[in-house]
Structures are given as C-alpha cells and as structure tokens.
Motif scaffolding. Structure first.
Motif, PDB file in Angstrom:
ATOM      1  N   ASN A  34       0.823  -1.210   0.000  1.00  0.00           N
ATOM      2  CA  ASN A  34       0.000   0.000   0.000  1.00  0.00           C
ATOM      3  C   ASN A  34       0.861   1.265   0.000  1.00  0.00           C
ATOM      4  O   ASN A  34       0.520   2.263  -0.637  1.00  0.00           O
ATOM      5  CB  ASN A  34      -0.926   0.005   1.218  1.00  0.00           C
ATOM      6  N   LEU A  35       1.984   1.218   0.724  1.00  0.00           N
ATOM      7  CA  LEU A  35       2.894   2.364   0.767  1.00  0.00           C
ATOM      8  C   LEU A  35       3.688   2.501  -0.530  1.00  0.00           C
ATOM      9  O   LEU A  35       4.183   3.580  -0.849  1.00  0.00           O
ATOM     10  CB  LEU A  35       3.884   2.199   1.925  1.00  0.00           C
ATOM     11  N   ARG A  36       3.837   1.395  -1.238  1.00  0.00           N
ATOM     12  CA  ARG A  36       4.699   1.288  -2.429  1.00  0.00           C
ATOM     13  C   ARG A  36       6.163   1.592  -2.092  1.00  0.00           C
ATOM     14  O   ARG A  36       6.916   2.135  -2.885  1.00  0.00           O
ATOM     15  CB  ARG A  36       4.194   2.183  -3.576  1.00  0.00           C
ATOM     16  N   ARG A  37       6.551   1.182  -0.918  1.00  0.00           N
ATOM     17  CA  ARG A  37       7.936   1.240  -0.427  1.00  0.00           C
ATOM     18  C   ARG A  37       7.983   0.418   0.852  1.00  0.00           C
ATOM     19  O   ARG A  37       6.934  -0.029   1.346  1.00  0.00           O
ATOM     20  CB  ARG A  37       8.363   2.677  -0.129  1.00  0.00           C
ATOM     21  N   GLN A  38       9.161   0.242   1.393  1.00  0.00           N
ATOM     22  CA  GLN A  38       9.280  -0.464   2.665  1.00  0.00           C
ATOM     23  C   GLN A  38       8.898   0.460   3.820  1.00  0.00           C
ATOM     24  O   GLN A  38       9.247   1.648   3.820  1.00  0.00           O
ATOM     25  CB  GLN A  38      10.707  -0.972   2.858  1.00  0.00           C
ATOM     26  N   PRO A  39       8.177  -0.050   4.816  1.00  0.00           N
ATOM     27  CA  PRO A  39       7.865   0.770   5.987  1.00  0.00           C
ATOM     28  C   PRO A  39       9.154   1.218   6.684  1.00  0.00           C
ATOM     29  O   PRO A  39      10.168   0.520   6.653  1.00  0.00           O
ATOM     30  CB  PRO A  39       7.061  -0.179   6.884  1.00  0.00           C
TER      31      PRO A  39
END
Length: 395
Positions: A34-39
C-alpha cells in the motif's frame, strides 16, 4: 597486505537475525504494498540488525561478507517478502559501489558512518557536460530500486571523455513517481531526474575502469569483492531473491494444504499422490537452484578472487552466467508448480501466494534472470564460437 579483524556481526549472526525478521516481513507485506515502499520500521530493523554494514570492508568495521554469504542473507530475507529482500539486497550491496571510488570521494561518502544507503540506476545514461571542477549532469534514470530510502544515487552518464559513473546526493535529485506496477510494488523503484546538477570531479570516474577490477577503491581495501568486476557482485541478487521467494511459496503451500479439499472428489488435496508429487518436484527444483547459485558464486571466487591464476575465459563466464540465470529460472518454475496446485482460492485479495504470483511475474522479466537469452549466448561461448553481438563487458 595484513588481515584486519572486526567486531561486526558474522555471516551466521546476520542470517540468524534475518530468520527472526521473516515473520515480521510477512506481516508487513500488505502495508508495504500500500505504501509502495518499505515501511520505516523495516529499514530500522535492517539497520539495527547490522545488515547495512554486511558488505562494508572489515577495516571500516563491516562484516565483509563473501558472495555466497550475501546470497544466503538475501535468500532468507526474501522468504519473508520478495520486495523486502530486494530492497535489503540493493541497500546492503550498493555500499560496495561507493567503496570503488577514490579516497577523496570516500571521505565524503563515509564522513558520518561506514556505509551509504545507495540507489543505482544505469539507464538510460544521462549527459555529463564538463564545467570547471567537474560536470553538469542532466538526465532521467529508470528503475531506481530503493531510492525512497537512499542517501546517494550512483548514476551512469555520457560525457565527451566517455561513459562515467557519477554519484550525487539523493536530496539533490527529483524522484519521479512512476512505479505503478502489479508486483514488487514495495520496492518503490521510481525514476530519478536531475537537470544541470553540478557534480564535483572526485565524484565522477570512468565507467569502464569503475566497473572493472581496476577501480580506484580496490587498492584501498582488503575486502576482495571491491576488486571483482561490478556485475559479479550485483547480478546474483535477482536469483537469490527468486530462490527465497520460492522457499516462501513452498512453506505457504504446505501450511495451507491440510485445509484444501478438491470439490469434485471431496478428497483432501494432501492425500492425493499428484499433489505430493508436485510438491516434491517443486522442492527438488528449489534445492537444485540453490546448489546451482552457490556453484556459480564459488566459481566466481575462483576466477576473480585474489588467488586467481589469470583472466576469466568466456567458458568461465558462461558457467557463472548460466548458474545465475538458471537458478532463478528454476525458482520460478517451482513457484509455478505450487501455485497451479494451490487452486483458484489463492487469488483472493490478501493471500500471500497471490502476492508471490504478482511479484514473480515482474521479477522474471528482469534481464539478470533472462535464462533464454543467456543460454543462447553462453552456449555459443561454450561451443567455442563466441558470443556474437552481445556486449562483452556485460558477459
């Protein structure tokens, strides 16, 4: 050259820490998509575990992992989540790109810590125009995996003096939001753009020398991998991620199998000989993939390590390249087997096997795991008829 000791984590310690992160990476996979990256929590976990110094020279306080040790670490992290393993692999290994530069540049890169979180993007190359003290850089580079977590960007550029490697702070670039894809969403592999950015000369080097064993940094360190051609350090990542993802597919399939009942027969799938056979075939493929990858990496060490007896032959390089691409292909074949056996229910949103399907569809289109092309080129090398018009430095 003397041998340096370090208090950094050993390979076995790093891998044990990665094993502990596997459940967390699986839990965070949906959020990461959902973020389209690592948290941010994942990047902090990688930092706390000591992963970012895993491929830092021992004399700088790093673990100085060998190729096989690095591949094992990436495989474990990818078992948690393919995108997380991918990002970890690049952020860990790209410090070696900075250590290929000379002393002045390294003094800037490592002024505060012995590693630099670095994104690398080669294509299309930008344009470097000579100016007083350096170059003016302009361009747009694609597929910047990890750029949303990086501090430095290692980019390629063409200049009147020939092709260059240039390194710039990510804070001086524009990140273009282009990574809208069905799989590997959480790698955040966006475009990188600059226009007329000044790059001091010490952060630019001739690309042919930089990417070869003759790079400036090799003479400044005891870490053998800095003296390997660059593609021998980085090209293993794609197959290591693929094999780790296949490990996850086997685990997830087995964990859910006891609940699956074939509608037509009302028989549990785990009791069907064909299901057991399919799982056995997939397991075997993953085992062979792992062995083939390690064989390729061991041969890389023999050919390019400090005890090498001479230049790598085309046959040597064919063996390495087939090992890397072939191991990745076998991992994808194993995933395909268990996915087909898992039934349509996995395609319900949120099933981790469904994410693996999408991730591997994107992963397998990367040139680094293009087995069909490599089989053709390497086959020519092994038959003694050369590699045709394939770019020799990339082979």
């Amino acid at each position: 050259m003397s041998t340096t000791t370090t208090t950094a984590p050993t390979a076995s310690e790093l891998i044990a820490r990665a094993e502990k992160l596997v459940p967390l990476l699986r839990e965070r996979a949906s959020e990461a998509e959902n973020l389209r990256r690592q948290p941010d929590e994942t990047i902090e976990d990688f930092k706390s575990a000591g992963f970012f110094t895993a491929m830092v020279p021992a004399e700088h306080g790093g673990s100085a992992l060998g190729l096989s040790e690095f591949a094992d670490l990436v495989r474990v992290l990818s078992r948690g989540d393919a995108s997380a393993g991918w990002i970890a692999a690049f952020l860990i290994s790209h410090s070696t790109l900075l250590y290929r530069y000379g002393a002045e540049a390294q003094g800037e890169f490592f002024a505060e810590k012995p590693y630099g979180l670095t994104v690398a993007a080669a294509g299309p190359p930008g344009a470097a125009t000579p100016v007083e003290g350096g170059y003016s850089l302009s361009g747009t580079w694609r597929f910047g995996s990890g750029v949303l977590h990086a501090e430095w960007a290692a980019l390629s550029a063409m200049s009147p003096d020939g092709p260059l490697s240039v390194v710039v702070p990510v804070s001086e670039t524009e990140i273009v939001d282009t990574w809208h894809v069905p799989g590997m969403k959480a790698t955040g592999s966006n475009d990188i753009q600059v226009e007329g950015l000044f790059v001091p000369r010490h952060r630019t080097v001739s690309f042919p020398a930089y990417s070869s064993e003759h790079n400036e940094g090799a003479a400044l360190t005891e870490y053998p991998l800095i003296g390997y051609p660059m593609n021998r350090t980085l090209n293993l990542i794609h197959s290591a991620v693929a094999i780790g993802t296949a490990d996850a597919a086997l685990e997830l399939f087995a964990a859910g199998l006891g609940k699956r009942v074939r509608m037509q027969t009302q028989q549990k799938q785990i009791d069907e000989p064909i299901t057991r056979q399919t799982y056995g075939k997939a397991w075997d493929l993953v085992q062979v993939a792992g062995l083939q990858l390690h064989d390729a990496l061991a041969h890389t060490d023999r050919v390019y390590g400090r005890h090498s007896t001479g230049p790598a032959s085309l046959a040597d390089r064919a063996r390495i390249n087939l090992g890397l691409t072939g191991s990745g292909q076998k991992a994808f074949q194993a995933i395909d087997l268990v996915v087909r056996a898992a039934g349509a229910s996995i395609f319900r949103t949120g099933d981790p096997l469904e994410r693996i399907v999408r991730d591997t569809q994107v992963m397998r289109n990367h040139a680094a795991v293009d087995f069909e092309t490599m089989a053709s080129v390497a086959g020519g090398a092994l038959l003694g008829v050369g590699i045709g018009d394939y770019a020799e430095p990339m082979f």
